[in-house]
Design an enzyme around this catalytic site. Structure first.
Site, PDB file in Angstrom:
ATOM      1  N   ILE A   1       2.370   2.483   6.529  1.00  0.00           N
ATOM      2  CA  ILE A   1       3.481   1.976   7.341  1.00  0.00           C
ATOM      3  C   ILE A   1       4.048   0.755   6.615  1.00  0.00           C
ATOM      4  O   ILE A   1       3.392  -0.301   6.555  1.00  0.00           O
ATOM      5  CB  ILE A   1       3.000   1.590   8.759  1.00  0.00           C
ATOM      6  CG1 ILE A   1       2.368   2.808   9.450  1.00  0.00           C
ATOM      7  CG2 ILE A   1       4.173   1.041   9.576  1.00  0.00           C
ATOM      8  CD1 ILE A   1       1.740   2.511  10.807  1.00  0.00           C
TER       9      ILE A   1
ATOM     10  N   CYS B   1      -1.738   0.130   4.574  1.00  0.00           N
ATOM     11  CA  CYS B   1      -2.118   1.371   3.904  1.00  0.00           C
ATOM     12  C   CYS B   1      -2.650   2.392   4.910  1.00  0.00           C
ATOM     13  O   CYS B   1      -3.172   2.028   5.978  1.00  0.00           O
ATOM     14  CB  CYS B   1      -3.224   1.108   2.891  1.00  0.00           C
ATOM     15  SG  CYS B   1      -2.722   0.093   1.509  1.00  0.00           S
TER      16      CYS B   1
ATOM     17  N   GLU C   1      -5.316   4.143   4.761  1.00  0.00           N
ATOM     18  CA  GLU C   1      -6.760   4.025   4.997  1.00  0.00           C
ATOM     19  C   GLU C   1      -7.053   2.999   6.091  1.00  0.00           C
ATOM     20  O   GLU C   1      -7.893   3.207   6.963  1.00  0.00           O
ATOM     21  CB  GLU C   1      -7.491   3.580   3.715  1.00  0.00           C
ATOM     22  CG  GLU C   1      -7.396   4.566   2.574  1.00  0.00           C
ATOM     23  CD  GLU C   1      -6.219   4.306   1.642  1.00  0.00           C
ATOM     24  OE1 GLU C   1      -5.119   3.997   2.138  1.00  0.00           O
ATOM     25  OE2 GLU C   1      -6.407   4.424   0.429  1.00  0.00           O
TER      26      GLU C   1
ATOM     27  N   CYS D   1      -6.778   0.588  -2.118  1.00  0.00           N
ATOM     28  CA  CYS D   1      -6.521  -0.724  -2.726  1.00  0.00           C
ATOM     29  C   CYS D   1      -7.672  -1.683  -2.395  1.00  0.00           C
ATOM     30  O   CYS D   1      -8.559  -1.360  -1.596  1.00  0.00           O
ATOM     31  CB  CYS D   1      -5.188  -1.283  -2.227  1.00  0.00           C
ATOM     32  SG  CYS D   1      -5.267  -1.888  -0.523  1.00  0.00           S
TER      33      CYS D   1
END
Ligand code: THU
Length: 123
Positions: A37, A47, A49, A80
């Site tokens: 988003i 992210c 995840e 990340c």
């Protein structure tokens, strides 16, 4: 994998054009999806995840067995740094499955992606 690909359909990525989906599996077999988003400040982007993990935590889940990350790339899309830190905190050394729309591109234990973590053992 299907849940991650489905979540990716909801990605809000007008700035990067890089659409990501994730799905995290809990110890009781529940699968929670998330997408990236983005935000016009860029820095407030979340992210896929982290969205999946935070949704699952917010639903009361506390034990996790694996996470899948899907992007439309030939190379694997690894989480990340901030995602690795949060995944480590709440999931420990789970397998991180990276995939594209057709196939798995890599599977690595989180401990390999995130060696020498800072965590509660050091406090
Ligand atoms: N992104 C994810 O959602 N997960 C990753 O593992 C890598 C990067 C997102 C963040 C941003 O919206 C876009 O992909 C480009 O960095």
């Amino acid at each position: 994998m299907a849940a991650a690909r489905e979540a990716r359909e909801h990605a809000i990525a007008p700035y990067s054009g890089f659409r990501v989906g994730a799905a995290i599996e809990t110890a009781d077999g529940t699968i929670v999806g998330g997408c990236n988003i983005e935000n016009s400040t860029y820095g407030l982007t979340m992210c896929a995840e982290r969205v999946a993990l935070l949704k699952a935590l917010s639903d009361g889940h506390r034990a996790f067995v694996r996470i899948v990350v899907v992007a439309e790339t030939a190379a694997p899309t690894p989480p990340c740094g901030p995602c690795r830190q949060l995944l480590w905190e709440y999931c420990g050394d789970i397998p991180v499955v990276m995939a594209n729309l057709n196939a798995i591109t890599a599977t690595l234990p989180l401990a390999e992606l995130f060696p020498l973590p800072f965590d509660r053992r050091l406090l």
